[in-house]
Design an enzyme around this catalytic site. Structure first.
Site, PDB file in Angstrom:
ATOM      1  N   ASN A  50       0.883  -1.173   0.000  1.00 28.66           N
ATOM      2  CA  ASN A  50       0.000   0.000   0.000  1.00 28.66           C
ATOM      3  C   ASN A  50       0.919   1.221   0.000  1.00 28.66           C
ATOM      4  O   ASN A  50       1.610   1.493   0.992  1.00 28.66           O
ATOM      5  CB  ASN A  50      -0.929   0.005   1.226  1.00 28.66           C
ATOM      6  CG  ASN A  50      -1.836   1.232   1.255  1.00 28.66           C
ATOM      7  OD1 ASN A  50      -1.431   2.317   0.845  1.00 28.66           O
ATOM      8  ND2 ASN A  50      -3.049   1.059   1.736  1.00 28.66           N
ATOM      9  N   GLU A  82      -3.918   1.823  -2.936  1.00 21.39           N
ATOM     10  CA  GLU A  82      -3.978   3.260  -2.713  1.00 21.39           C
ATOM     11  C   GLU A  82      -3.043   4.014  -3.656  1.00 21.39           C
ATOM     12  O   GLU A  82      -2.259   4.863  -3.242  1.00 21.39           O
ATOM     13  CB  GLU A  82      -3.689   3.629  -1.246  1.00 21.39           C
ATOM     14  CG  GLU A  82      -4.894   3.406  -0.338  1.00 21.39           C
ATOM     15  CD  GLU A  82      -4.865   4.280   0.908  1.00 21.39           C
ATOM     16  OE1 GLU A  82      -5.436   5.375   0.860  1.00 21.39           O
ATOM     17  OE2 GLU A  82      -4.290   3.864   1.930  1.00 21.39           O
ATOM     18  N   ASP A 129      -3.926  -4.962   1.149  1.00 17.30           N
ATOM     19  CA  ASP A 129      -4.195  -4.312   2.430  1.00 17.30           C
ATOM     20  C   ASP A 129      -5.580  -4.763   2.869  1.00 17.30           C
ATOM     21  O   ASP A 129      -6.570  -4.311   2.307  1.00 17.30           O
ATOM     22  CB  ASP A 129      -4.122  -2.794   2.258  1.00 17.30           C
ATOM     23  CG  ASP A 129      -4.473  -2.053   3.541  1.00 17.30           C
ATOM     24  OD1 ASP A 129      -4.774  -2.710   4.557  1.00 17.30           O
ATOM     25  OD2 ASP A 129      -4.457  -0.812   3.512  1.00 17.30           O
ATOM     26  N   ASN A 157      -6.810  -4.417   5.951  1.00 19.18           N
ATOM     27  CA  ASN A 157      -7.349  -3.591   7.040  1.00 19.18           C
ATOM     28  C   ASN A 157      -7.970  -4.451   8.143  1.00 19.18           C
ATOM     29  O   ASN A 157      -8.976  -4.074   8.750  1.00 19.18           O
ATOM     30  CB  ASN A 157      -8.342  -2.557   6.501  1.00 19.18           C
ATOM     31  CG  ASN A 157      -7.643  -1.260   6.082  1.00 19.18           C
ATOM     32  OD1 ASN A 157      -6.809  -0.726   6.817  1.00 19.18           O
ATOM     33  ND2 ASN A 157      -7.956  -0.773   4.897  1.00 19.18           N
ATOM     34  N   ASP A 166      -1.405  -6.099   6.263  1.00 18.36           N
ATOM     35  CA  ASP A 166      -1.121  -6.369   4.847  1.00 18.36           C
ATOM     36  C   ASP A 166      -0.745  -7.842   4.739  1.00 18.36           C
ATOM     37  O   ASP A 166       0.257  -8.274   5.321  1.00 18.36           O
ATOM     38  CB  ASP A 166       0.004  -5.457   4.363  1.00 18.36           C
ATOM     39  CG  ASP A 166      -0.387  -3.992   4.484  1.00 18.36           C
ATOM     40  OD1 ASP A 166      -0.954  -3.457   3.517  1.00 18.36           O
ATOM     41  OD2 ASP A 166      -0.157  -3.397   5.569  1.00 18.36           O
ATOM     42  N   ASP A 199       2.732   4.744   4.915  1.00 24.31           N
ATOM     43  CA  ASP A 199       2.513   4.231   6.270  1.00 24.31           C
ATOM     44  C   ASP A 199       2.489   2.697   6.308  1.00 24.31           C
ATOM     45  O   ASP A 199       2.407   2.114   7.383  1.00 24.31           O
ATOM     46  CB  ASP A 199       1.248   4.834   6.906  1.00 24.31           C
ATOM     47  CG  ASP A 199       0.033   4.850   5.996  1.00 24.31           C
ATOM     48  OD1 ASP A 199       0.176   4.572   4.796  1.00 24.31           O
ATOM     49  OD2 ASP A 199      -1.061   5.149   6.504  1.00 24.31           O
ATOM     50  N   HIS A 200       2.594   2.057   5.133  1.00 27.93           N
ATOM     51  CA  HIS A 200       2.644   0.591   5.056  1.00 27.93           C
ATOM     52  C   HIS A 200       4.001   0.119   4.542  1.00 27.93           C
ATOM     53  O   HIS A 200       4.633   0.807   3.733  1.00 27.93           O
ATOM     54  CB  HIS A 200       1.587   0.062   4.083  1.00 27.93           C
ATOM     55  CG  HIS A 200       0.173   0.311   4.511  1.00 27.93           C
ATOM     56  ND1 HIS A 200      -0.639  -0.684   5.001  1.00 27.93           N
ATOM     57  CD2 HIS A 200      -0.584   1.440   4.514  1.00 27.93           C
ATOM     58  CE1 HIS A 200      -1.837  -0.181   5.279  1.00 27.93           C
ATOM     59  NE2 HIS A 200      -1.827   1.099   4.995  1.00 27.93           N
TER      60      HIS A 200
END
Length: 259
Positions: A9, A36, A147, A149, A218, A247-248
């Site tokens: 991501n 994303e 991802d 989530n 992830d 951020d991943h």
DNA sequence: ATGGTAGGCTCCCTA
């Protein structure tokens, strides 16, 4: 030859493109699934990726979401979105590479368990299960990556008590992930590392990365024949330490040859 | 003290 498949991501491919090129050059995966991308299709950097040796299959929209599959060889039997075309959010695409099917997902975040985005997330996961069930029928060698989530269980959360049954950890989300695994899929990282606690996402806020406060959301889910070929599953936390990071972190699996 | 940062068709929404 082993096959290396990765997922990342990138939180805006526009911003992260230099890091993606650097990561591709250093890691040389055969396939990299992105989430994303936040790019409309007209702005996807096809030519720059081709110069780096990768073909692009992408499914974007303005501002939010967006998924893509980069690959050294040509993707086959590509598809994006739900088969009936009803979902307007660009969160799903799939491609085949020989006998190996790769399904790339950006599962809705859900925001919080009392948000109206939460039932949307659960409904989306139910639709994903039906979609993957059909895919498995045609392609028994399948990787479902992206991802999710969802942190699968307490081992995947830096502070399971604080996170409790909140978003990313709620029983209904974990049950939905369990229903995906019931199709004959396996959490590849956890299969190879039963007790290790590593994270793939750290919130930008509250210095979460500096304090190593993360979650493993992830995932690479492998069907049984592909899990049997899994030689390594690696979460590259180093990418999160880079300047201007996503951020991943990227997660990759190396598949050995069929026996 | 319910905080903080990042990204985008940016003055709000998503994560």
């Amino acid at each position: 030859m082993p096959v290396k498949v990765a997922t990342w991501n990138v939180n805006s491919l526009n911003v992260r493109f230099p890091q993606v090129l650097e990561w591709l050059a250093g890691e040389r995966p055969d396939i990299l699934c992105l989430q994303e991308t936040k790019l409309v299709d007209a702005r996807f950097p096809v030519a720059e990726l081709a110069a780096a040796g990768y073909q692009s299959f992408y499914h974007g929209q303005p501002t939010y979401n967006g998924v893509a599959i980069l690959s050294r060889r040509a993707p086959e039997a590509v598809c994006c979105g739900w088969p009936d075309g009803t979902d307007g959010q660009a969160r799903l695409c799939a491609a085949s590479f020989g006998a190996v099917r790769v399904v790339n997902v950006y599962v809705p975040n859900g925001q919080s368990v009392d948000s109206d985005k939460y039932p949307y997330k659960l409904q989306w996961l139910a639709r994903l299960r039906a979609f993957v069930a059909e895919e498995l029928r045609r392609w028994p060698q399948l990787l479902l990556v992206g991802d999710f989530n969802i942190a699968p269980d307490a081992r995947d959360v830096y502070d399971p008590v604080a996170w409790g049954e909140g978003i990313l950890c709620s029983p209904a989300e974990r049950a939905a992930l369990g229903h995906l695994l019931d199709l004959g899929l396996h959490d590849a990282y956890r299969s190879l590392h039963p007790e290790t606690r590593e994270w793939s996402w750290w919130d930008y806020r509250a210095a979460a990365f500096r304090r190593n406060q993360g979650l493993r959301i992830d995932l690479i889910l492998a069907s049984t024949p592909l899990l049997a070929r899994a030689q390594a599953v690696v979460i590259d936390g180093g990418a999160r330490a880079a300047a201007r990071p996503s951020d991943h972190a990227p997660v990759s699996i190396t598949l050995g040859d069929e026996v």
